[in-house]
Design an enzyme around this catalytic site. Structure first.
Site, PDB file in Angstrom:
ATOM      1  N   HIS A   1       0.875  -1.069   0.163  1.00 45.37           N
ATOM      2  CA  HIS A   1      -0.077  -0.115  -0.112  1.00 45.37           C
ATOM      3  C   HIS A   1       0.885   1.191  -0.021  1.00 45.37           C
ATOM      4  CE1 HIS A   1      -2.870   3.080   2.027  1.00 45.37           C
ATOM      5  NE2 HIS A   1      -3.586   2.110   1.435  1.00 45.37           N
TER       6      HIS A   1
ATOM      7  N   ASP B   1       3.005  -4.705   7.907  1.00 47.85           N
ATOM      8  CA  ASP B   1       1.957  -3.973   7.829  1.00 47.85           C
ATOM      9  C   ASP B   1       0.687  -4.992   8.063  1.00 47.85           C
ATOM     10  OD1 ASP B   1      -0.368  -2.542   6.898  1.00 47.85           O
ATOM     11  OD2 ASP B   1       0.564  -1.719   4.917  1.00 47.85           O
TER      12      ASP B   1
ATOM     13  N   GLN C   1      -4.631  -4.979   7.331  1.00 46.83           N
ATOM     14  CA  GLN C   1      -5.641  -5.948   6.759  1.00 46.83           C
ATOM     15  C   GLN C   1      -5.804  -7.251   7.492  1.00 46.83           C
ATOM     16  OE1 GLN C   1      -7.762  -5.128   4.816  1.00 46.83           O
ATOM     17  NE2 GLN C   1      -7.039  -2.988   4.163  1.00 46.83           N
TER      18      GLN C   1
ATOM     19  N   LYS D   1     -10.194  -0.228  11.062  1.00 47.17           N
ATOM     20  CA  LYS D   1     -10.462  -1.269  10.285  1.00 47.17           C
ATOM     21  C   LYS D   1     -10.942  -2.381  11.203  1.00 47.17           C
ATOM     22  CE  LYS D   1      -7.022  -0.134   6.574  1.00 47.17           C
ATOM     23  NZ  LYS D   1      -7.921   0.608   5.673  1.00 47.17           N
TER      24      LYS D   1
ATOM     25  N   CYS E   1      -4.844   2.684  -3.387  1.00 50.36           N
ATOM     26  CA  CYS E   1      -3.579   3.147  -2.924  1.00 50.36           C
ATOM     27  C   CYS E   1      -2.394   2.005  -3.213  1.00 50.36           C
ATOM     28  CB  CYS E   1      -3.472   3.382  -1.527  1.00 50.36           C
ATOM     29  SG  CYS E   1      -4.370   5.022  -1.196  1.00 50.36           S
TER      30      CYS E   1
END
Lengths: 420, 148
Positions: free
Chosen positions: A135, A213, A216, A239, A377
């Site tokens: 991203h 990261d 998600q 999220k 993104c």
């Protein structure tokens, strides 16, 4: 007592998914005359009542500034805020809450590492290894720090539409010159689930520091930073059922201790003179100014909620729904699906014939289906796939197979509408 | 139920998006401009061949949604033979049409098919992209124009 406010109010004991849906007020509305089908969860999730109520309670009863306060309300706010930090540490199995830094989100967490660890440790000629599926938030901060330090960016390639990391090329790019390997746990565009522990282990062999990261993944499956073995892990609160403007950076204590502070201000100092200051201990060294107290308390409530549902159950549900959607969509003529055929997370990126993603999303919205269309993104990845954009349906544990069935019907309507 | 949708995607728009007119690079171009919509990654390259102050020929290339492609296609038909001042006036009137659903000062001809866009605020930028690029080309602006 604030300590209680961070506790779960509505206990979801069994995975009664209908009961779960009832906890999310925003899901129960009609959009453009149709029941809302919210499939934009990779962008942000909806919020359950216990989270909304935790925010409400904090502002109604406990609102005050944290730390240096002596009065009752300040004590409650401090207890709530620091209690939330303990909750986060427990959520990701950190060694201690001093390793948990509250941020505004994944993006700020990664920028913090780039601007502190990165600036202090990277030299001209050093390499920063990223993957082609990152991203922009795990790409642009490294471009900035590379420009500042003279370090060089290197990429691990992705294999075409199937969107897996090309691990056969890992040895070629993960060289001893690599000082940092930053990569996503789950791709927000492809739904690929990367083998984090394996990548971390390979990175450690060349002495590279690793940043994961987890934007998600954190609220979708159990995440254990010690089992993964990484050095930094970043994720967002919004999220994973928490409030917007909340996020977490977790880092190994020895790394965080050695890092210079980023932003200066109140709370991050132990003493200030006119010409120099001494830094506060972890985690406060990295939290200048009044933090998002209500947000942290709301995030802790979200974590309680997710764990009451069970992240292993959520993950099974997400993956089943992702696979079901992929199979159902694959039956449509003229559809192009991106990402792995098996083992994907709960999201599917696609293109319908030559209909532009934004046209798909506009028409779907008229049927009450919330999708996202665009480059997600992920512009360099889009160029690699040879597309300007894709449409994306992303799921969470409150979504159902019936919603997926309806969504596929809507895709057929869209094809009819554009005469393809 | 889908009146709004049918207003947005009128048959003329679908037709122009599928077979855009003047969809070509102009070798004789005297002015060019790039338009970019960072929201969706859409790009448009616009080519103008000027005869004094008048657009003698025009072409465009690029990728985009149905709205942005049809808008560029219909724009090329609408501005051919027009002066810079006339195009600037059209720009303002098209902007009114896209944001309010109507415009003062007479009919905009075929461009009236975009009246339905005003019910979809998120799509106004798609329709305006080619118009921004045209103004930039007329003003001899070197930097790519952006909808943001």
């Amino acid at each position: 007592m604030i300590a209680e406010t961070a506790q779960l109010k509505s206990k979801v004991s069994a995975p009664a998914w209908d009961a779960v849906r009832a906890d999310f007020p925003a899901l129960h509305q009609t959009v453009n005359g149709h029941p809302l089908i919210y499939f934009d969860n990779a962008a942000t999730s909806q919020k359950p009542l216990p989270v909304i109520e935790a925010l409400d309670r904090y502002y109604r009863q406990d609102n005050a500034n944290v730390h240096r306060g002596i009065h009752e309300l300040s004590n409650r706010a401090t207890t709530g805020y620091e209690g939330a930090r303990e909750r986060v540490a427990n959520f990701i199995h950190a060694a201690g809450s001093q390793e948990v830094i509250f941020t505004r989100g994944t993006t700020e967490s990664i920028n913090l590492v780039a601007n502190t660890w990165g600036v202090a440790n990277l030299k001209p000629g050093d390499r920063i290894l990223l993957t082609e599926m990152e991203h922009h938030s795990n790409l642009v901060p490294w471009q900035l720090v590379a420009a500042k330090t003279g370090a060089k960016l290197v990429y691990l390639p992705v294999t075409g539409d199937e969107g897996l990391l090309n691990l056969r090329q890992l040895d070629a790019v993960l060289t001893p010159g690599v000082k940092l390997f930053a990569f996503t746990h789950i791709s927000n565009t492809l739904g690929t689930v990367n083998p984090v522990a394996e990548l971390v282990e390979r990175a450690r062999k060349v002495g590279a520091v690793t940043l994961v990261d987890a934007a998600q993944s954190a609220g979708h499956l159990p995440v254990d930073v010690r089992a993964l073995g990484c050095d930094f892990l970043a994720f967002s609160g919004h999220k994973i059922c928490g409030p917007t403007g909340t996020g977490v950076l977790w880092g190994r204590q020895e790394l965080l201790d050695a890092m210079p502070p980023w932003q200066g201000g109140g709370d991050m100092i132990s003493s200030v003179d006119f010409f120099e200051s001494h830094w506060n201990t972890l985690p406060h060294k990295f939290e200048a100014g009044t933090p998002h107290i209500a947000g942290a308390i709301g995030l802790a409530a979200a974590m309680d909620y997710l764990d009451a549902v069970g992240r292993d159950r959520i993950w099974r549900h997400d993956q089943e729904l992702g696979a079901y959607a992929y199979e159902s969509m694959a039956r449509l003529k003229g559809i192009r699906l991106f990402g792995p055929k098996v083992g994907r997370a709960g999201l599917v990126s696609f293109l319908l014939d030559d209909v532009h993603a934004h046209d798909v999303v506009t028409v779907a919205d008229q049927f009450g289906v919330a999708l996202r269309g665009g480059h997600h993104c992920n512009q360099p990845l889009m160029r690699k796939l040879g597309v300007a954009s894709t449409a994306r349906a992303s799921f969470y544990f409150y979504n159902t197979r019936a919603e997926v069935d309806r969504f596929v019907e809507v895709l057929r309507e869209i094809q009819r509408f554009f005469g393809v | 139920m889908f009146d709004d949708l049918n207003d947005l995607y009128q048959q003329v728009i679908i037709d122009h998006s599928k077979s855009p007119r003047n969809f070509r690079r102009l070798e004789a171009a005297t002015r060019t401009a790039q338009g970019h919509n960072p929201l969706c990654g859409d790009n448009i390259a616009l080519y103008l061949e000027m005869d004094g102050d008048v657009i003698k020929d025009i072409g465009f290339q690029g990728s985009g949604c149905a709205i942005s492609k049809a808008s560029a296609s219909l724009l090329t038909e609408a501005v051919k033979g027009r002066s810079k001042a006339e195009v600037k006036q059209m720009f303002e009137r098209v902007h009114d049409l896209l944001t309010k659903g109507q415009t003062s000062g007479g009919d905009l001809g075929k461009l009236e098919v975009f009246a339905g866009v005003h019910k979809f605020p998120a799509r106004v930028k798609c329709a305006m992209l080619a118009w921004h690029a045209t103004l930039a080309a007329l003003d001899g602006q070197d930097q790519p124009v952006s909808t943001e």
